[in-house]
Design a protein around this motif. Structure first.
Motif, PDB file in Angstrom:
ATOM      1  N   LEU A  71       0.992  -1.352   0.119  1.00 24.00           N
ATOM      2  CA  LEU A  71      -0.098   0.034  -0.065  1.00 24.00           C
ATOM      3  C   LEU A  71       1.000   1.340  -0.102  1.00 24.00           C
ATOM      4  O   LEU A  71       1.913   1.456   0.732  1.00 24.00           O
ATOM      5  N   ILE A  72       0.509   2.192  -0.851  1.00 26.50           N
ATOM      6  CA  ILE A  72       1.173   3.483  -0.818  1.00 26.50           C
ATOM      7  C   ILE A  72       0.251   4.564  -0.659  1.00 26.50           C
ATOM      8  O   ILE A  72      -0.708   4.599  -1.305  1.00 26.50           O
ATOM      9  N   GLN A  94       1.201   3.755 -12.694  1.00 28.34           N
ATOM     10  CA  GLN A  94       2.614   3.205 -12.764  1.00 28.34           C
ATOM     11  C   GLN A  94       2.938   2.555 -11.317  1.00 28.34           C
ATOM     12  O   GLN A  94       3.493   1.435 -11.097  1.00 28.34           O
ATOM     13  N   ILE A  95       2.149   3.000 -10.212  1.00 31.15           N
ATOM     14  CA  ILE A  95       2.292   2.364  -8.893  1.00 31.15           C
ATOM     15  C   ILE A  95       1.813   0.962  -8.911  1.00 31.15           C
ATOM     16  O   ILE A  95       2.339  -0.222  -8.512  1.00 31.15           O
ATOM     17  N   GLN A 101      -0.893  -0.816  -4.398  1.00 29.29           N
ATOM     18  CA  GLN A 101      -1.896  -0.057  -4.518  1.00 29.29           C
ATOM     19  C   GLN A 101      -1.958   1.255  -3.984  1.00 29.29           C
ATOM     20  O   GLN A 101      -1.079   1.432  -2.871  1.00 29.29           O
ATOM     21  N   VAL A 102      -3.006   1.966  -3.990  1.00 31.14           N
ATOM     22  CA  VAL A 102      -3.015   3.457  -3.760  1.00 31.14           C
ATOM     23  C   VAL A 102      -3.924   3.713  -2.681  1.00 31.14           C
ATOM     24  O   VAL A 102      -4.993   3.361  -2.697  1.00 31.14           O
ATOM     25  N   ILE A 103      -3.910   4.235  -1.642  1.00 28.11           N
ATOM     26  CA  ILE A 103      -4.772   4.972  -0.646  1.00 28.11           C
ATOM     27  C   ILE A 103      -4.592   6.478  -0.714  1.00 28.11           C
ATOM     28  O   ILE A 103      -3.395   7.000  -0.616  1.00 28.11           O
ATOM     29  N   MET A 104      -5.716   7.253  -0.990  1.00 25.69           N
ATOM     30  CA  MET A 104      -5.549   8.871  -1.031  1.00 25.69           C
ATOM     31  C   MET A 104      -5.959   9.388   0.451  1.00 25.69           C
ATOM     32  O   MET A 104      -7.041   8.976   0.697  1.00 25.69           O
TER      33      MET A 104
END
Length: 333
Positions: A71-72, A94-95, A101-104
Motif C-alpha cells: 500500500l502506498i 505506474q504504482i 495499490q494506493v490510498i488517497m
C-alpha cells in the motif's frame, strides 16, 4: 489436473501447488504481485489451479512474510485542480504496475495533520508520497510510522527522497517570449500562499520580469482552480489591462480565457497575451490553446515510482531529483 470435490475447508496455497504440479514456493511467487522469476508456463498453471479451487491469497499473511503491505499513501490537500487529473491517473497506473495499490489521504489544513497524530489515526503503508503543503517530512514519518516518505511539496529534509521540477527554466523561457513580443506590463495570478513551491514559483516570475524589463502591475491570488481564474479576469482584464497575464496554473488561465473570449478571436490575443502553467493535456485541443510551462509528467512519475520500487537506493542527504521544465508556445501568446 483434477480438483477435489466436496471439500469443507478453504483451499490453501499447498492445494494450489499440488493441483498445478509445482512447489509451494513457486505457487506463492506466481500469485504474488511482486516481480519474481516464475516461468510463464508455471504461472499459467498456478493461476488456473487457483481459479478452479477458488483460492484467494491471504494478504495479511503475505505482509507478515514480506514485511510489506503493498500500500502506498498519496497525501494531498485536495483534488480539484485539472492538473491533478493529468498527474494522478498516470501515477496510479505506474504504482499499480509494480504490484502496489494506493490510498488517497486528503489533508486540507495543518489542523488535520495534527488530528491524525493526536487520534493515532495512522495507516500501515510501505511508503507515502506527499503533495500536500501542510505536512513536512518528519511529521509524515510519524503519521505513517514509515521511513520511506517521498516529498513532492518542498518541505523535505535530508532523510527524505525528493522529486521536484526546475520551474525557473520554463518560466524564464515564457517571460522572455513575452518580452520579445513587446510586453512591458504584466499581471500575475497565483495559487495558495501557504505553498513553499508556489512561493518559489512566484519568485521565479519576479526575477524573470525584472531581467526582461517587464513591470508587474497587478497580482491576484487564486487557488489554481478554474473558478479562481474566472474571478481574476474581472480584476485584470478591464480597460487598463496589462500586456500579458501569467497564471501559475492552466486551469486559472482557462477561466480567464472563457471570460475574455471576445479578446481572443480565433484564440489569438488582441488586448493581452495569456500564459498558463502545467501544460495540461487539454491545452493541445482547440478549446484551450493556452501557451504554458510544463515538464514531462511521465519522467516525473518514473522518478517517484523508482523510489518506491527501489527504496534501498536512496541514501540520506541525497540531492533532489530535478525534472526540467520548458515553455510550450500556443495561440494565446
Amino acid at each position: 489436473m483434477t480438483q477435489n470435490i466436496g471439500r469443507d475447508t478453504a483451499p490453501t496455497i499447498a492445494d494450489v501447488a499440488k493441483l498445478a504440479g509445482v512447489s509451494r514456493a513457486v505457487a506463492s511467487r506466481a500469485l504474488s504481485n511482486e516481480p519474481r522469476p516464475v516461468s510463464a508456463d508455471k504461472r499459467e498453471r498456478v493461476v488456473e489451479a487457483a481459479a478452479r479451487l477458488g483460492y484467494k491469497p491471504n494478504l495479511l499473511a503475505q505482509s507478515l512474510t514480506t514485511k510489506t503491505v503493498n500500500l502506498i499513501a498519496v497525501v494531498v490537500n485536495h483534488i480539484h485542480d485539472l492538473s491533478d487529473l493529468d498527474l494522478f491517473d498516470r501515477l496510479l497506473d505506474q504504482i499499480q504496475s509494480i504490484g502496489k495499490q494506493v490510498i488517497m489521504i486528503r489533508i486540507g489544513s495543518v489542523a488535520r495533520v495534527e488530528e491524525f497524530l493526536r487520534n493515532g489515526v495512522a495507516y500501515h503503508v510501505d511508503a507515502a508520497l506527499v503533495f500536500s503543503d501542510f505536512a513536512d517530512a518528519p511529521t509524515v514519518r510519524r503519521m505513517f510510522r514509515s521511513d520511506l516518505v517521498v516529498m513532492l511539496n518542498g518541505l523535505h529534509d535530508d532523510l527524505s527522497p525528493v522529486v521536484m521540477p526546475d520551474e525557473g527554466s520554463g518560466i524564464a523561457e515564457a517571460v522572455a517570449n513575452a518580452a520579445k513580443k513587446g510586453v512591458k506590463r504584466a499581471g500575475l495570478v497565483t495559487g495558495r500562499s501557504s505553498s513553499p513551491m508556489e512561493q518559489a514559483r512566484i519568485g521565479f516570475y519576479r526575477q524573470a520580469f525584472t531581467k526582461n524589463g517587464i513591470e508587474l502591475v497587478h497580482t491576484v491570488q487564486g487557488d489554481y482552480s478554474y473558478e479562481s481564474g474566472h474571478a481574476a479576469a474581472k480584476e485584470l482584464a478591464g480597460a487598463d489591462c496589462p500586456d500579458a497575464i501569467f497564471c501559475t496554473s492552466d486551469a486559472m488561465a482557462m477561466g480567464i480565457l472563457d471570460v475574455c473570449r471576445a479578446d481572443f478571436p480565433g484564440n489569438r490575443p488582441t488586448r493581452f497575451r495569456l500564459y498558463g502553467f502545467d501544460n495540461l493535456s487539454l491545452t493541445d485541443f482547440d478549446a484551450y490553446p493556452i501557451s504554458s510551462i510544463g515538464y514531462d509528467k511521465s519522467v516525473y512519475v518514473e522518478h517517484i515510482v523508482d523510489f518506491i520500487a527501489n527504496p534501498g537506493d536512496f541514501h540520506p542527504g541525497q540531492p533532489p531529483v530535478i525534472v526540467p521544465t520548458t515553455y510550450f508556445p500556443r495561440l494565446t501568446a
